[in-house]
Enzyme design. Structure first.
Site, PDB file in Angstrom:
ATOM      1  N   GLU A 324       0.739  -1.318  -0.090  1.00  0.00           N
ATOM      2  CA  GLU A 324      -0.033  -0.042   0.033  1.00  0.00           C
ATOM      3  C   GLU A 324       0.682   1.202   0.071  1.00  0.00           C
ATOM      4  O   GLU A 324       0.518   2.164   0.635  1.00  0.00           O
ATOM      5  CB  GLU A 324      -0.938  -0.040   1.203  1.00  0.00           C
ATOM      6  CG  GLU A 324      -1.868  -1.149   1.184  1.00  0.00           C
ATOM      7  CD  GLU A 324      -2.868  -1.436   2.301  1.00  0.00           C
ATOM      8  OE1 GLU A 324      -2.718  -0.601   3.403  1.00  0.00           O
ATOM      9  OE2 GLU A 324      -4.059  -1.676   2.137  1.00  0.00           O
ATOM     10  N   ASP A 398      -8.304  -8.865   3.777  1.00  0.00           N
ATOM     11  CA  ASP A 398      -8.234  -7.712   4.837  1.00  0.00           C
ATOM     12  C   ASP A 398      -9.295  -7.577   5.897  1.00  0.00           C
ATOM     13  O   ASP A 398      -9.930  -6.802   5.971  1.00  0.00           O
ATOM     14  CB  ASP A 398      -8.037  -6.310   3.808  1.00  0.00           C
ATOM     15  CG  ASP A 398      -7.375  -5.271   4.948  1.00  0.00           C
ATOM     16  OD1 ASP A 398      -6.829  -5.582   5.967  1.00  0.00           O
ATOM     17  OD2 ASP A 398      -7.171  -4.258   4.139  1.00  0.00           O
ATOM     18  N   GLU A 426     -12.516  -2.255  12.357  1.00  0.00           N
ATOM     19  CA  GLU A 426     -12.692  -1.541  11.129  1.00  0.00           C
ATOM     20  C   GLU A 426     -13.510  -1.734  10.243  1.00  0.00           C
ATOM     21  O   GLU A 426     -14.299  -0.999   9.539  1.00  0.00           O
ATOM     22  CB  GLU A 426     -11.172  -1.665  10.354  1.00  0.00           C
ATOM     23  CG  GLU A 426     -10.850  -0.925   9.172  1.00  0.00           C
ATOM     24  CD  GLU A 426      -9.666  -1.088   8.563  1.00  0.00           C
ATOM     25  OE1 GLU A 426      -8.743  -1.663   9.113  1.00  0.00           O
ATOM     26  OE2 GLU A 426      -9.654  -0.651   7.451  1.00  0.00           O
TER      27      GLU A 426
HETATM   28  C1  BDP Z   1      -6.174  -1.960   6.024  1.00  0.00           C
HETATM   29  C2  BDP Z   1      -6.404  -0.660   6.793  1.00  0.00           C
HETATM   30  C3  BDP Z   1      -5.004   0.159   6.667  1.00  0.00           C
HETATM   31  C4  BDP Z   1      -3.886  -0.387   7.098  1.00  0.00           C
HETATM   32  C5  BDP Z   1      -3.709  -1.783   6.451  1.00  0.00           C
HETATM   33  C6  BDP Z   1      -2.671  -2.669   6.935  1.00  0.00           C
HETATM   34  O1  BDP Z   1      -7.422  -0.184   6.050  1.00  0.00           O
HETATM   35  O2  BDP Z   1      -5.538   1.357   7.427  1.00  0.00           O
HETATM   36  O3  BDP Z   1      -2.921   0.332   6.806  1.00  0.00           O
HETATM   37  O4  BDP Z   1      -4.967  -2.503   6.707  1.00  0.00           O
HETATM   38  O5  BDP Z   1      -2.743  -3.582   7.645  1.00  0.00           O
HETATM   39  O6  BDP Z   1      -6.994  -2.939   6.578  1.00  0.00           O
HETATM   40  O7  BDP Z   1      -1.423  -2.506   6.803  1.00  0.00           O
END
Ligand code: BDP
Length: 734
Positions: A324, A398, A426
């Site tokens: 990401e 996720d 989340e």
């Molecule tokens: C996702 C979240 C994000 C995190 C990412 C992670 O939306 O904010 O940075 O996971 O685990 O679910 O790195």
């Protein structure tokens, strides 16, 4: 007058309240019916230590007539203080302290090294390791006594918390013979906390780390945080967000982290930091962060040395790399192994570890996102340094309300894999939805990878027994913030609790944990415990039902992740869009991950792959995760998929209505302050469950044109209403 309502920042301590408190405690025990409590705001968590019924208290007092703890170290002092505080609160009076056992009913706590009387008992402590303990009814000099014994002071502290839990959950204290040792070595919280105190995906206020005032001001909350974690066996904490800021590694912030480490140390909790891979450039003045560059390697070694000078028992680094948009070794054409091993080498002389995350997926990769972590990591099996753990989320996408277990579990036998669960909700309604995550954790831990035949559960992969690993661990993305009740809601405390208990022993049952928590948090009255546990146990399934039934996933609003947006499309990356995941159209719905689709099923062991690949055999809860099927597809119930989906949505909403009724029925049995907040949150949850159901149905109908089955109400608003809702200020984002 003794303040029995709100504390002033610390979990209330009753030590030192003396006779006045005892009188009040007796008064309470006599006049308040079981379960009826004073106003509480949840700050005390499961360590409330409220008086047990007087008859029972008298019996317990006879079992514990004196306390014998050699408090010669900070940890032993913490143990003694906790026992005093706990017993004073629970029994109305702390037993007197003695230097050695001299009468019936002594509670003798410590290690053979600290106590000759314990040493003389010659208890077999070998197998308990560095953190285990034994609680046993013994005889010392002819006196019946209880021993809490361990090889280390921290083991004895854990034993003391267990002992208090016995009283908190109304267990007998006779004929005790308890042996406990953690099944996992590294039991850590991951705080996604930024230096400006914003918590990414945090729904409980701002970060509890007051970086600006550290190290000068050590908020008493830090001690309570340590107590709460130690009480459930958590032994580490990663202070900063995985999307990390290199500033955390500068001398100024290391000094602040060292101050926290100093507070946590007596409680057996180590501090870890998320390390930004590009830190050598950002704070080190280097031109590259290439892990094979000698100057970069030297920089990290020097940085590790510096960290250990500040924090001698520092735990190690957690790293999110090439994920990401975060920097990582691939920026220089290097691999995850190159990156992880460079850091491992820097930490190894100090005994530190690297937790290298497998949460990777690339937008340049057209392959199914669910497959990418496996594809990237499996080739590196056996190549990571000995002090590296690969940290794997429970599922391959996720933290969705339901995911099949991650195919990496069992697929890297030569590499220790640690579990990453999300405690903060989340994707399960933030803090206002009541969703007990114990059953979700249990579902993953008990899933059978079948990699070495039946019984190769995920729990056995991560506890090291399947492949013989000594370095083992579990991480939980914390749900803790500055809110009085720590977790944003009273019931979210249960998720922190359950995480800790399962990190200690991933083979425990979620329902037993819920029962323990409910007794400690609300009341031991079965008229409270049983309905509360029943509510909790079905609550996560209800979220699945009203948000993402039958294997649907990732249908929430983009960015903030609040509320339904299955229509979202066209963002900068396709795999951030709900339409990528559900692939619904006029004819059908679901992601084909079978052998004729993305073939993600092939990443599982053959028997599991065969089951997931076969639309007739796949567990229905994963149907649309693995298959794209027509709306008319028949399910086991005999109903077509469309009707079944609707039934799930309504079942989820109805469950929330049921929780409200149950909770209303508990009025008067739970203190009014906590009761009222839970009631208000359940009302929010019901509205939002209904919203998820209505918006989802309106959207699916816009694609398939199907009428609702008889007896199910249509969404009250047109689709464009749901699509028009915007939430730029939803908490936790970015
Ligand atoms: C996702 C979240 C994000 C995190 C990412 C992670 O939306 O904010 O940075 O996971 O685990 O679910 O790195």
């Amino acid at each position: 007058m003794v303040s029995l309502t709100r504390g002033t920042g610390e979990i209330r301590t009753r030590t030192g309240l003396g006779r006045g408190w005892r009188l009040v405690a007796c008064w309470l025990a006599v006049f308040l019916p079981v379960g009826q409590a004073l106003a509480e705001d949840g700050h005390d968590l499961w360590l409330r230590y409220v008086p047990v019924q007087e008859a029972q208290a008298a019996a317990y007092r006879a079992d514990i007539s004196e306390l014998v703890v050699t408090a010669s170290t900070p940890t032993a002092r913490a143990t003694r203080d906790e026992l005093q505080r706990g017993l004073q609160g629970l029994l109305g009076a702390a037993p007197p302290q003695a230097g050695k056992v001299g009468r019936d009913g002594a509670l003798l706590v410590g290690t053979p090294a600290s106590s000759p009387q314990l040493a003389a008992l010659k208890l077999d402590l070998k197998a308990l390791g560095e953190e285990g303990y034994l609680i046993r009814s013994v005889r010392i000099g002819g006196h019946p006594a209880t021993a809490i014994a361990a090889n280390t002071d921290v083991g004895a502290l854990y034993g003391a918390f267990h002992f208090l839990r016995l009283i908190q959950t109304a267990q007998p204290l006779q004929a005790l013979d308890i042996r406990e040792a953690p099944r996992l070595k590294v039991r850590v919280l991951n705080h996604w906390d930024n230096l400006d105190r914003h918590v990414e995906r945090g729904y409980a206020g701002e970060s509890i780390w007051d970086w600006h005032r550290l190290p000068g001001w050590k908020d008493p909350r830090y001690t309570d945080y340590a107590r709460a974690n130690a009480s459930i066996g958590i032994n580490g904490t990663v202070l900063n967000n995985v999307n990390s800021n290199a500033q955390s590694l500068t001398p100024m912030y290391l000094e602040k982290a060292a101050a926290l480490a100093g507070v946590f140390r007596p409680y057996g909790i180590k501090v870890y930091l998320s390390a930004r891979f590009s830190a050598p450039m950002e704070i080190g003045g280097l031109k590259t962060a290439d892990p094979l560059d000698p100057a970069v390697r030297r920089w990290w070694k020097a940085k590790a040395d510096e960290v250990y000078r500040a924090i001698p028992d520092f735990g190690g680094f957690l790293v999110k790399a090439n994920s990401e948009g975060q920097p990582g070794p691939q920026d220089y054409g290097r691999s995850h192994v190159d990156g992880a091993n460079m850091l491992a080498e820097a930490l190894a002389p100090h005994g530190g570890i690297v937790m290298w995350r497998a949460f990777v997926y690339s937008h340049e990769q057209p392959d199914d996102r669910a497959k990418q972590a496996y594809s990237e990591f499996v080739p590196f099996d056996g190549k990571f340094a000995r002090n590296v753990l690969v940290q794997v989320k429970n599922g391959a996408i996720d933290f969705q309300p339901r995911e099949p277990f991650h195919p990496l579990f069992g697929a890297m036998p030569k590499t220790p894999l640690m579990m990453e669960f999300q405690i903060t909700k989340e994707y399960l309604g933030f803090a206002t939805h009541l969703a007990y995550l114990g059953p979700m954790y249990e579902e993953t831990l008990r899933a059978d990878t079948q990699v070495r035949g039946p019984g190769s559960t995920v729990a056995r992969v991560i506890d090291g027994t399947l492949d013989g690993h000594a370095l083992t661990g579990m991480a939980g993305v914390a749900n803790i913030g500055s809110d009085r009740n720590w977790s944003g809601s009273h019931f979210d405390q249960a998720n922190w609790f359950a995480f800790g208990r399962l990190a200690w022993n991933p083979h425990l049952g979620a329902e037993d944990i819920a029962r323990e928590w409910a007794k400690m948090t609300f009341s031991t009255d079965p008229a409270v415990v049983e309905p509360v546990v029943a509510m909790m146990m079905g609550s996560r399934e209800a979220v699945v039902d009203y948000m993402t039934p039958l294997g649907l996933h990732h249908l929430m609003g983009r960015g903030h992740h609040y509320g339904p947006a299955p229509w979202d499309a066209g963002s900068e990356r396709a795999d951030w869009d709900p339409v990528y995941y559900h692939r619904a159209d006029r004819n059908g719905i679901g992601f084909d991950r079978g052998s004729h689709g993305s073939n993600a099923v092939a990443q599982y062991a053959p028997p599991v792959a065969a089951q997931f690949d076969d639309v007739a055999q796949v567990p229905e809860q994963f149907l649309l995760w693995f298959h794209h099927v027509p709306w008319e597809h028949r399910l086991k119930s005999g109903r077509p998929l469309w009707d079944e989906l609707i039934a799930h949505y309504d079942r989820g909403v109805d469950y929330v209505a049921g929780m409200r009724r149950t909770w209303d029925g508990l009025a008067g049995k739970i203190d009014p302050e906590r009761h009222a907040q839970v009631a208000a949150f359940l009302a929010i949850q019901q509205q939002e469950a209904q919203w998820w159901r209505d918006a989802s149905i309106a959207y699916w109908q816009s694609l398939n044109g199907l009428p609702l089955p008889a007896g199910h109400a249509p969404p009250p608003k047109p689709l464009d209403y749901y699509q028009s809702l915007k939430f730029p200020y939803a908490p936790g984002n970015g």
